[in-house]
Design an enzyme around this catalytic site. Structure first.
Site, PDB file in Angstrom:
ATOM      1  N   CYS A 151       0.811  -1.071   0.009  1.00 51.82           N
ATOM      2  CA  CYS A 151      -0.085  -0.069  -0.306  1.00 51.82           C
ATOM      3  C   CYS A 151       0.820   1.219   0.116  1.00 51.82           C
ATOM      4  CB  CYS A 151      -0.721   0.095   1.343  1.00 51.82           C
ATOM      5  SG  CYS A 151      -1.509  -1.319   1.559  1.00 51.82           S
ATOM      6  N   ARG A 182       3.374   2.120  -6.956  1.00 55.08           N
ATOM      7  CA  ARG A 182       3.379   0.747  -6.013  1.00 55.08           C
ATOM      8  C   ARG A 182       2.156  -0.051  -6.629  1.00 55.08           C
ATOM      9  NH1 ARG A 182       4.817   1.221  -0.400  1.00 55.08           N
ATOM     10  NH2 ARG A 182       6.472   2.806  -0.270  1.00 55.08           N
ATOM     11  N   TRP A 242      -3.286  -2.666  -2.641  1.00 54.64           N
ATOM     12  CA  TRP A 242      -3.158  -3.780  -3.579  1.00 54.64           C
ATOM     13  C   TRP A 242      -3.629  -5.076  -2.987  1.00 54.64           C
ATOM     14  CZ3 TRP A 242      -3.711  -4.416  -8.846  1.00 54.64           C
ATOM     15  CH2 TRP A 242      -3.456  -5.741  -9.259  1.00 54.64           C
ATOM     16  N   ASN A 290      -0.956  -0.451   6.437  1.00 50.56           N
ATOM     17  CA  ASN A 290      -0.123  -1.313   5.629  1.00 50.56           C
ATOM     18  C   ASN A 290       0.583  -2.429   6.459  1.00 50.56           C
ATOM     19  OD1 ASN A 290       1.554  -2.064   3.356  1.00 50.56           O
ATOM     20  ND2 ASN A 290       2.981  -0.427   3.566  1.00 50.56           N
ATOM     21  N   GLY A 291       0.713  -3.612   5.518  1.00 49.87           N
ATOM     22  CA  GLY A 291       1.410  -4.723   6.474  1.00 49.87           C
ATOM     23  C   GLY A 291       0.073  -5.840   6.398  1.00 49.87           C
ATOM     24  N   GLU A 349      24.667 -14.828 -11.247  1.00 51.11           N
ATOM     25  CA  GLU A 349      23.964 -13.849 -10.794  1.00 51.11           C
ATOM     26  C   GLU A 349      24.831 -12.675 -10.261  1.00 51.11           C
ATOM     27  OE1 GLU A 349      21.611 -12.150 -10.853  1.00 51.11           O
ATOM     28  OE2 GLU A 349      21.374 -10.771  -9.227  1.00 51.11           O
ATOM     29  N   LYS A 353      25.912  -8.865 -11.479  1.00 53.33           N
ATOM     30  CA  LYS A 353      25.817  -7.725 -10.525  1.00 53.33           C
ATOM     31  C   LYS A 353      27.102  -6.751 -10.900  1.00 53.33           C
ATOM     32  CE  LYS A 353      22.382  -7.612  -9.459  1.00 53.33           C
ATOM     33  NZ  LYS A 353      21.645  -8.418 -10.436  1.00 53.33           N
ATOM     34  N   GLU A 379      27.052  -5.104 -14.312  1.00 52.92           N
ATOM     35  CA  GLU A 379      26.156  -4.362 -14.073  1.00 52.92           C
ATOM     36  C   GLU A 379      26.318  -2.867 -13.693  1.00 52.92           C
ATOM     37  OE1 GLU A 379      21.594  -5.121 -13.987  1.00 52.92           O
ATOM     38  OE2 GLU A 379      22.674  -6.291 -12.487  1.00 52.92           O
ATOM     39  N   HIS A 403      37.452 -27.671 -18.431  1.00 50.00           N
ATOM     40  CA  HIS A 403      37.193 -27.971 -19.948  1.00 50.00           C
ATOM     41  C   HIS A 403      37.406 -26.584 -20.545  1.00 50.00           C
ATOM     42  CE1 HIS A 403      35.484 -31.791 -19.208  1.00 50.00           C
ATOM     43  NE2 HIS A 403      34.665 -30.971 -18.001  1.00 50.00           N
ATOM     44  N   LYS A 433      15.627   0.008 -15.932  1.00 52.13           N
ATOM     45  CA  LYS A 433      15.029  -0.776 -14.908  1.00 52.13           C
ATOM     46  C   LYS A 433      14.079  -1.891 -15.605  1.00 52.13           C
ATOM     47  CE  LYS A 433      14.520  -3.100 -11.098  1.00 52.13           C
ATOM     48  NZ  LYS A 433      15.146  -3.738 -10.511  1.00 52.13           N
TER      49      LYS A 433
HETATM   50  C1  AGP Z   1      19.174  -7.440 -13.221  1.00 50.91           C
HETATM   51  O1  AGP Z   1      19.777  -6.959 -12.113  1.00 50.91           O
HETATM   52  C2  AGP Z   1      18.999  -6.711 -14.277  1.00 50.91           C
HETATM   53  N1  AGP Z   1      18.392  -5.342 -13.931  1.00 50.91           N
HETATM   54  C3  AGP Z   1      17.928  -7.366 -15.462  1.00 50.91           C
HETATM   55  O2  AGP Z   1      19.084  -8.573 -15.737  1.00 50.91           O
HETATM   56  C4  AGP Z   1      16.743  -7.884 -15.100  1.00 50.91           C
HETATM   57  O3  AGP Z   1      16.717  -8.798 -14.100  1.00 50.91           O
HETATM   58  C5  AGP Z   1      16.079  -8.405 -16.546  1.00 50.91           C
HETATM   59  O4  AGP Z   1      16.055  -7.267 -17.361  1.00 50.91           O
HETATM   60  C6  AGP Z   1      14.794  -8.639 -16.155  1.00 50.91           C
HETATM   61  O5  AGP Z   1      13.875  -8.033 -15.747  1.00 50.91           O
HETATM   62  P1  AGP Z   1      12.468  -8.225 -14.936  1.00 50.91           P
HETATM   63  O6  AGP Z   1      12.670  -9.147 -13.876  1.00 50.91           O
HETATM   64  O7  AGP Z   1      11.713  -6.921 -14.595  1.00 50.91           O
HETATM   65  O8  AGP Z   1      11.746  -8.935 -16.188  1.00 50.91           O
END
Ligand code: AGP
Length: 644
Positions: free
Chosen positions: A5, A33, A81, A107-108, A514, A518, A521, A537, A639
């Site tokens: 919320c 949100r 939501w 909220n919660g 992963e 990070k 990125e 290999h 994002k």
């Molecule tokens: C991850 O740190 C990146 N921002 C990117 O790989 C992201 O995970 C990917 O674009 C998928 O985004 P989504 O989870 O919003 O679909």
């Protein structure tokens, strides 16, 4: 009842439309949100007015337009939501006491709402909604009316400042009532309450749910996120865990749950979105890394029915269809795809069906074998990744059922899927995904256990054992977070590195991928994750003197896996690598071959990624910070990749 919320409050000393304007403006800023209903209560010298509406904020605005400008000296607003039960006006906040004088937004999750509801109903309270919040408003009203100024310290030893003379009794009684209610409710909450006899006073309380106070001139603000009022003031106060605040136009009084006065911590919020909602953290990424215990707990919460069976209300695929599923295909991109790769190990083990994990942008071009017996799981934080959208459209054209595991309710992927399983990580603002990753693993595990339950692969007691072990993870994540300084020091020492290799085996392999992502990125360092067994290999040719290698070590309780990874560490060490090892507490077999060891608490193998990824997130975040890069908005990235 979980609801993600937005909450806004405003108090001034004179009746005007200012409160309505501030609260509606704040709710609009919390729009990201996502919500399915909203409401506002405005208190004036002539009484309390509550207006609520289902759907988008413009529906509430339309309702307000017919109600005419609401003049008042206090207002509280809420966007909700709901993940359970239909979004209806009755379920929308603010909720109201039976006499209509007391209003509350929340909220919660109130864990003991059902017990409290039953006892209130036995006392004759009538409920008009199926929310947990309505339980709190009746509890609060009962305590308010029963207040005899005896027993509770709040409002006597803790002087409530700034309350107009004619509202002092009401404000004290409401504060004492809130103080008592805080002790009785279990779970997480941000609560804002207002009473018709003290319209210029808001009493609020919080536990593990955000609340910040904005300080104005002759007016004050409250928000579940400073974003709600950041256009009005730079100056804010933090409200601590289990603290209660009384906010008037001129003063803010804060006390702890025992009624001891507290001096709140000042916070400076800037006017733009990208500072205000960090709640004091230097970057969103760091804040979100530290929100993971709650993200996992909230994603796990409220999933069992009264008999202890997993129940996924948003999963609208009939059990008999799920029983015919003969293959699962997980489609996702980036971090979400790595979450899917982790989940594959568990789901294949629990459900005994093949699980493929396919990068969404590759999926539809390889002419995949998809039938009506294929369950496609689309994992996406934003729910707007175009590659993943195109993949699920392709899958549905082939007759597959699609489940969306998303963090953004109402997103395109959730709308275009047959079923939705929400992660409850809260909004993830940093481009580099962290809390969404661990929430995605948690949610996909819940889906896997649900499938095992429906298909009869696991008995209910086995499933409950798995869930009990999952429920221990948030606390273990807290432990890992408490050891962050070692990771930060190591990262700062390696800020000039130009290449880092990550190694993992079994569920540690996607964690290696992963971790490398990070670093790429946000620190712009070439980093690559390998399956540890793949080293010999080819990739071992990369190892030269001084090469930094980060290795995720399985639990010693899986001796075969463990032994092989320890020998991988020896192999790279023998060729001059500098080794950073992530290993369980007490696993000293790695000590002779590690330059640095990041320790994590012992945990079942399938759950280890939820812990071993944390140091890798902190490592990348700190190294990028040491390089003075923009951690939250790294170059070239967005994002949500809404283009193919
Ligand atoms: C991850 O740190 C990146 N921002 C990117 O790989 C992201 O995970 C990917 O674009 C998928 O985004 P989504 O989870 O919003 O679909």
């Amino acid at each position: 009842m979980f609801s993600m919320c937005g909450i806004v409050g405003h108090v001034s000393s004179e009746d005007s439309t200012r409160s309505e304007d501030v609260v509606m403006g704040g709710l609009a800023r919390l729009e990201y949100r996502g919500y399915d209903s909203a409401g506002i209560a405005v208190g004036s010298s002539t009484g309390m007015t509550v207006v609520k509406a289902v759907g988008k904020l413009e529906n509430l605005k339309a309702e307000l337009a017919t109600a005419g400008d609401l003049s008042g000296r206090g207002a509280i607003g809420h966007t909700r939501w709901a993940t359970h039960g239909q979004p209806t006006t009755a379920n929308a906040h603010p909720h109201t006491s039976l006499d209509g004088d007391l209003v509350l937004v929340h909220n919660g999750i109130i864990e003991n709402a059902q017990t409290l509801r039953t006892s209130l109903q036995a006392e004759g309270y009538k409920f008009v909604s199926d929310t947990d919040t309505e339980v709190v408003v009746h509890l609060l009203a009962r305590e308010f009316l029963a207040d005899d100024e005896e027993g509770d310290r709040f409002g006597r030893e803790v002087e409530i400042h700034g309350v107009p003379q004619d509202a002092r009794g009401t404000a004290g009684a409401l504060a004492r009532a809130m103080n008592r209610v805080m002790r009785w409710i279990d779970g997480t909450f941000t609560l804002l309450a207002m009473h018709a006899e003290a319209p210029g006073v808001i009493v609020a309380a919080r536990r593990s749910s955000p609340l910040v106070i904005g300080l104005g001139e002759g007016e004050n603000y409250l928000g579940s996120d400073a974003l709600a009022f950041c256009e009005h003031t730079h100056d804010a106060l933090e409200v601590g865990q289990d603290q209660l605040v009384v906010v008037t136009a001129t003063d803010v009084t804060v006390a702890d749950i025992d009624g001891n006065q507290v001096q709140p911590k000042k916070l400076t919020v800037d006017f733009t979105h990208d500072r205000a909602s960090k709640d004091g953290w230097p970057t969103y990424m760091e804040k979100e890394i530290h929100e993971q215990p709650r993200a996992i707990a909230d994603t796990l919460a409220d999933r069992l029915d009264s008999e202890g069976y997993l129940t996924l209300d948003e999963l609208r695929i009939p059990a008999q269809v799920l029983r015919t599923v003969d293959k699962m295909v997980i489609v996702a991109c980036g971090t979400a795809a790595y979450a899917g790769q982790v989940a594959r190990y568990a789901i294949e083990h629990w459900c005994r069906i093949p699980v493929e994990v396919e990068l969404a942008h590759e999926f539809r071009y390889r002419d995949p074998v998809v039938t009506e017996k294929t369950l496609v799981v689309a994992i996406s934080q934003s729910g707007e990744t175009m590659d993943t959208i195109m993949a699920i459209r392709h899958a549905r054209e082939q007759g597959a059922k699609v489940v969306a595991v998303v963090n953004t309710p109402g997103s395109t992927i959730s709308r275009e899927s047959d079923a939705v399983l929400l992660t409850h990580a809260g909004p993830e603002i940093a481009v580099a995904s962290t809390k969404a990753f661990t929430a995605q693993i948690t949610a996909t595990y819940i889906l896997g256990l649900y499938l095992a339950q429906v298909r009869g692969n696991k008995f209910i007691d086995e499933i409950q054992d798995y869930l009990d072990k999952l429920a221990e993870i948030p606390h273990k994540v807290e432990t890992v977070l408490s050891r962050a300084e070692t990771v930060r020091q190591t990262a700062r020492m390696l800020a000039q590195e130009t290449s880092v290799i990550y190694l993992g085996r079994h569920v540690g392999f996607p964690v290696a991928l992963e971790g490398a992502l990070k670093l790429k990125e946000i620190a712009y360092i070439h980093a690559e994750g390998f399956a540890a067994g793949e080293l010999k290999h080819g990739p071992i040719a990369l190892i030269e003197d001084g090469q930094v290698v980060i290795i995720i070590v399985p639990t010693p309780r899986r001796p075969q896996l463990h032994r092989k990874v320890v020998s991988n560490i020896q192999e790279v060490r023998a060729r001059g690598a500098r080794t950073i090892v992530i290993a369980e507490d007490g696993d000293n077999s790695v000590d002779d071959y590690a330059d640095v060891v990041f320790r994590v608490p012992p945990t079942p193998t399938l759950y280890a990624p939820l812990l071993s990824v944390i140091p890798l997130q902190i490592f990348a975040c700190e190294l990028a910070t040491a390089k003075e890069l923009d951690v939250d908005q790294p170059r070239n990235l967005a994002k949500s990749v809404t283009v193919e």
